[in-house]
Scaffold this motif. Structure first.
Motif, PDB file in Angstrom:
ATOM      1  N   TYR A 208       1.028  -1.150  -0.119  1.00 46.37           N
ATOM      2  CA  TYR A 208       0.153  -0.153  -0.080  1.00 46.37           C
ATOM      3  C   TYR A 208       0.962   1.289   0.274  1.00 46.37           C
ATOM      4  O   TYR A 208       1.694   1.287   0.668  1.00 46.37           O
ATOM      5  CB  TYR A 208      -1.473   0.211   1.047  1.00 46.37           C
ATOM      6  N   LEU A 211       4.285   0.807   1.796  1.00 46.02           N
ATOM      7  CA  LEU A 211       4.547   0.158   3.072  1.00 46.02           C
ATOM      8  C   LEU A 211       4.375  -1.516   2.802  1.00 46.02           C
ATOM      9  O   LEU A 211       3.257  -1.280   1.241  1.00 46.02           O
ATOM     10  CB  LEU A 211       3.238   0.248   3.847  1.00 46.02           C
ATOM     11  N   ILE A 213       2.686  -4.518   3.910  1.00 45.70           N
ATOM     12  CA  ILE A 213       1.922  -5.030   5.279  1.00 45.70           C
ATOM     13  C   ILE A 213       2.287  -6.228   4.974  1.00 45.70           C
ATOM     14  O   ILE A 213       1.756  -6.873   4.180  1.00 45.70           O
ATOM     15  CB  ILE A 213       0.358  -4.472   5.233  1.00 45.70           C
ATOM     16  N   ALA A 231       3.074  -3.246   9.604  1.00 43.07           N
ATOM     17  CA  ALA A 231       3.514  -2.352   8.428  1.00 43.07           C
ATOM     18  C   ALA A 231       5.231  -2.039   8.096  1.00 43.07           C
ATOM     19  O   ALA A 231       5.383  -1.240   9.067  1.00 43.07           O
ATOM     20  CB  ALA A 231       2.338  -1.448   8.209  1.00 43.07           C
ATOM     21  N   ALA A 314      -5.092   1.093   6.162  1.00 47.36           N
ATOM     22  CA  ALA A 314      -3.808   0.570   5.353  1.00 47.36           C
ATOM     23  C   ALA A 314      -2.639   1.751   6.214  1.00 47.36           C
ATOM     24  O   ALA A 314      -1.554   1.940   5.827  1.00 47.36           O
ATOM     25  CB  ALA A 314      -3.803   0.230   3.772  1.00 47.36           C
TER      26      ALA A 314
END
Length: 725
Positions: A208, A211, A213, A231, A314
């Motif tokens: 995302y 990041l 995760i 993350a 997120a």
């Protein structure tokens, strides 16, 4: 189970009004199609850039060059042999002209996607010895790819490490973490030696923005680390946020555990992967059970966030909403696969939804923003446990619709009729078992039927969803399994106690296991040396996690026990429990309900493929998936078989799936009718989700073929791509 009572099972940070969630501030309500259509079918090169095709988890491609009318003409385009033998569960990535995948021993490979020619290999050299003893391998289901348009990185999980690799060269990127990798064991506990934690990244993380995760695979016995969702910065490897799936004081859900349980409790982890609504910035995280899987006397309460579908911001890890699918799980009923995003038209409304398949053989469908169920969910009452110290949840949630896609309760009229002798055996065995359906607590020293079994209905392959129609396609196992509890024995020797607390959950109290997934340990001292056994115990192998909590003295005690005469009931030892309950119980081991010839002791189908209209909750079709070649040769065809790995759906109306354990087939079905359009036999079972892509205007379908689940079949390690002539 009597009259059910409908109650709310959704907890959300949004306000629920008449069952409809208010969109949180800052969230876009519009839906963006994650699958832009290529021009003229496959004339525009189309990638498969994320696990299962996209971060939305729908296993869908808009490629249509291969369609219902021509799929029967598919031929092998190329084949790549890794030169290794072991289970491959990898869904490969295709970016540009390059296919990225994993080998059985955990190496990362790059191939020319049009020819299968090797471009490079990355070998981390991490724990290769223990992963190759006997041909077993730690599952490696895929990779993650990130680019900002200027630079790119490929992320690979190898045991407890997350590597960042240059996609062009296969070399680690030195500025990421510690010379190209981070150790996921770090930071899981506030105190103690991090090397004593056991975690493996068997399913890739989700990208995302900047990041990555990740979750991880944890042990299923004490001690186990918590299943934190974390993350990391894709450039530096720095930790950016953590969500505690076992809440700490002051966090939501803390009161669903005994006080201070977070200090010793473990798991509630995401081993199966996640799904992302990239436009809204919501990551959906399905979790598994808490340890110990089958006795929860030390974790009385609902145990949030075990067995939960979490919706997190997120960017920050903040909880937006959640749904717990099993309260106080004592059956190992993990959410087994990433959910799928889908837009449905339900009762006159268009709803951006998320669909979660389950081991219970049901589909849950939620508004992906509010968490409100699209179809009502009812809390049904279930029996209490009579095991001392245990307190089962009085109710469990089940959706009103869709109907279950796998059978829910084994009765005498469902027993095998394959032969009269097999039926008579099954009938006699069945009458000694408890079989009362879902969520019946295990008993002490008596086996209970679990249907769908521990590896079914849906498994880690996950479903495919058609974004145009809202139809979900899911393959399922309908194998019956058995399980039970056994009490501790305070006089057992130290090796027996270690075995019961760490090993018996998979290999059984009698050490017989359930081969090949859970091998027998009877006579293991004659098959493997002390050094080989020590390597496996210390570092893990196949489905077995590492047990770093066992020092050399404890391993020596375990070795003495494993090399001793076969265990007897008097040697059963206690499970290692946290929290100090007055009575301890261990699991008798995973056992399939098989007839004396090794076939399921229930009537077919033993594996299925279903199409479910998520707009209405109605089934469109359901067919057996797979067969046993020996039975088919005798005229007993279309029995269905155990299957692992999911389907892929294309805009050409074709549903591709391998998955079947025994027949080694790769199949294509008409997505509208379930009609078989094409099949081919692979050199080894394709226990993985395929991928489809196009290069130079030509569409390909590729699948990993390795076998590894059938003890009577060969094991290999290959990738095979198909295309039209």
């Amino acid at each position: 189970m009597g009259v059910s009572v409908r109650v709310a099972t959704i907890f959300s940070t949004t306000v629920l009004v008449a069952g409809i969630g208010v969109v949180p501030a800052g969230r876009a309500a519009a839906h963006q199609d994650p699958h832009p259509a290529p021009v003229n079918g496959a004339q525009q090169d189309t990638d498969w850039p994320a696990y299962n095709g996209g971060v939305d988890g729908d296993h869908y491609s808009r490629l249509a060059q291969i369609d219902r009318t021509n799929v029967s003409r598919l031929k092998v385009a190329w084949q790549f042999d890794t030169g290794e033998k072991g289970n491959i569960e990898t869904n490969p990535l295709i970016v540009g002209r390059v296919l990225y995948a994993c080998t059985p021993s955990g190496k990362v490979i790059a191939l020319d996607a049009a020819s299968g020619r090797s471009l490079w290999t990355f070998d981390s050299t991490v724990d290769n010895r223990d992963r190759t003893i006997g041909g077993a391998s730690q599952p490696s289901r895929g990779l993650a790819y990130w680019t900002d348009g200027k630079s790119a990185r490929l992320f690979a999980g190898v045991m407890n490490y997350l590597y960042a690799v240059d996609p062009a060269t296969g070399k680690p990127i030195p500025e990421f973490g510690d010379s190209g990798h981070i150790d996921l064991r770090k930071g899981l506990r506030d105190e103690g030696d991090y090397t004593q934690q056991s975690i493996a990244l068997t399913t890739p993380g989700v990208i995302y923005k900047d990041l990555i995760i990740v979750g991880g695979r944890n042990p299923e016995t004490h001690p186990a680390p918590p299943g934190d969702i974390r993350a990391f910065d894709v450039r530096t490897g720095a930790l950016r946020w953590t969500f505690h799936t076992i809440p700490r004081p002051g966090e939501f859900g803390y009161d669903t555990w005994p006080p201070d349980a977070w200090k010793d409790a473990g798991a509630a982890n995401n081993w199966t992967g996640m799904t992302l609504d990239a436009e809204r910035g919501i990551i959906y995280v399905p979790t598994g059970s808490a340890v110990f899987d089958f006795y929860g006397g030390d974790r009385i309460g609902n145990d949030l966030f075990a067995d939960t579908l979490l919706a997190l911001d997120a960017a920050t890890g903040k909880r937006l909403w959640h749904f717990q699918g099993v309260h106080h799980d004592i059956w190992d009923r993990d959410f087994p696969s990433p959910p799928a995003l889908v837009t449905v038209n339900h009762e006159g409304r268009s709803i951006d939804a998320i669909a979660q398949t389950t081991k219970q053989g049901v589909v849950y469908l939620f508004d992906r923003v509010s968490g409100a169920p699209v179809f009502p969910i009812e809390e049904h009452p279930y029996p209490s446990s009579d095991v001392p110290g245990e307190k089962a949840s009085p109710t469990q949630p089940m959706p009103v619709a869709p109907a279950p896609f796998a059978r829910q309760r084994l009765t005498e009229d469902m027993l095998t009729t394959r032969t009269p002798a097999a039926h008579d055996w099954a009938l006699q065995a069945f009458r000694s078992l408890r079989s009362d359906g879902q969520f019946v607590p295990f008993a002490v020293d008596r086996q209970t039927i679990v249907l769908p079994g521990f590896d079914g209905g849906a498994e880690w392959g996950g479903p495919a969803v058609d974004p145009a129609t809202g139809v979900l396609y899911v393959n399922a196992n309908e194998m019956a399994w058995m399980g039970g509890l056994t009490p501790d024995n305070p006089t057992a020797g130290p090796g027996a106690k270690i075995y019961q607390s760490q090993c018996a959950i998979c290999h059984g109290v009698d050490r017989a296991g359930s081969p090949p997934v859970f091998p027998s340990l009877v006579g293991v001292g004659q098959r493997l040396s002390d050094a080989q056994i020590t390597e496996v115990v210390s570092h893990g192998r196949g489905r077995m996690p590492a047990l770093p909590n066992l020092d050399s003295a404890k391993i020596a005690q375990l070795l003495d026990y494993l090399k001793s005469a076969a265990a007897t009931p008097s040697e059963h030892a206690p499970s290692a429990m946290a929290g100090g309950t007055s009575a301890h119980y261990g699991f008798t081991g995973y056992r399939k309900f098989l007839d004396p010839d090794g076939y399921p002791a229930i009537a077919p189908p033993w594996g299925t493929l279903s199409a479910i209209d998520l707009n209405t909750g109605k089934f469109l079709w359901k067919i057996p998936l797979g067969e046993y070649p020996a039975l088919a040769a005798q005229g007993m065809k279309d029995t269905g078989s155990e299957n692992y790995g999911g389907p892929v759906l294309t805009a050409g109306g074709v549903l591709f799936i391998g998955a079947t354990v025994y027949d080694h087939k790769f199949r294509a079905f008409d997505s509208h009718t379930g009609q078989l359009l094409w099949e081919t036999e692979l050199p080894f079972a394709g226990i993985a989700t395929p991928a489809t892509y196009s290069v130079d205007g030509k569409q390909y379908v590729v699948i990993a073929a390795s076998g590894g689940r059938d003890p009577k079949s060969a094991v290999g390690g290959a990738y095979i791509a198909f295309t039209l002539p």
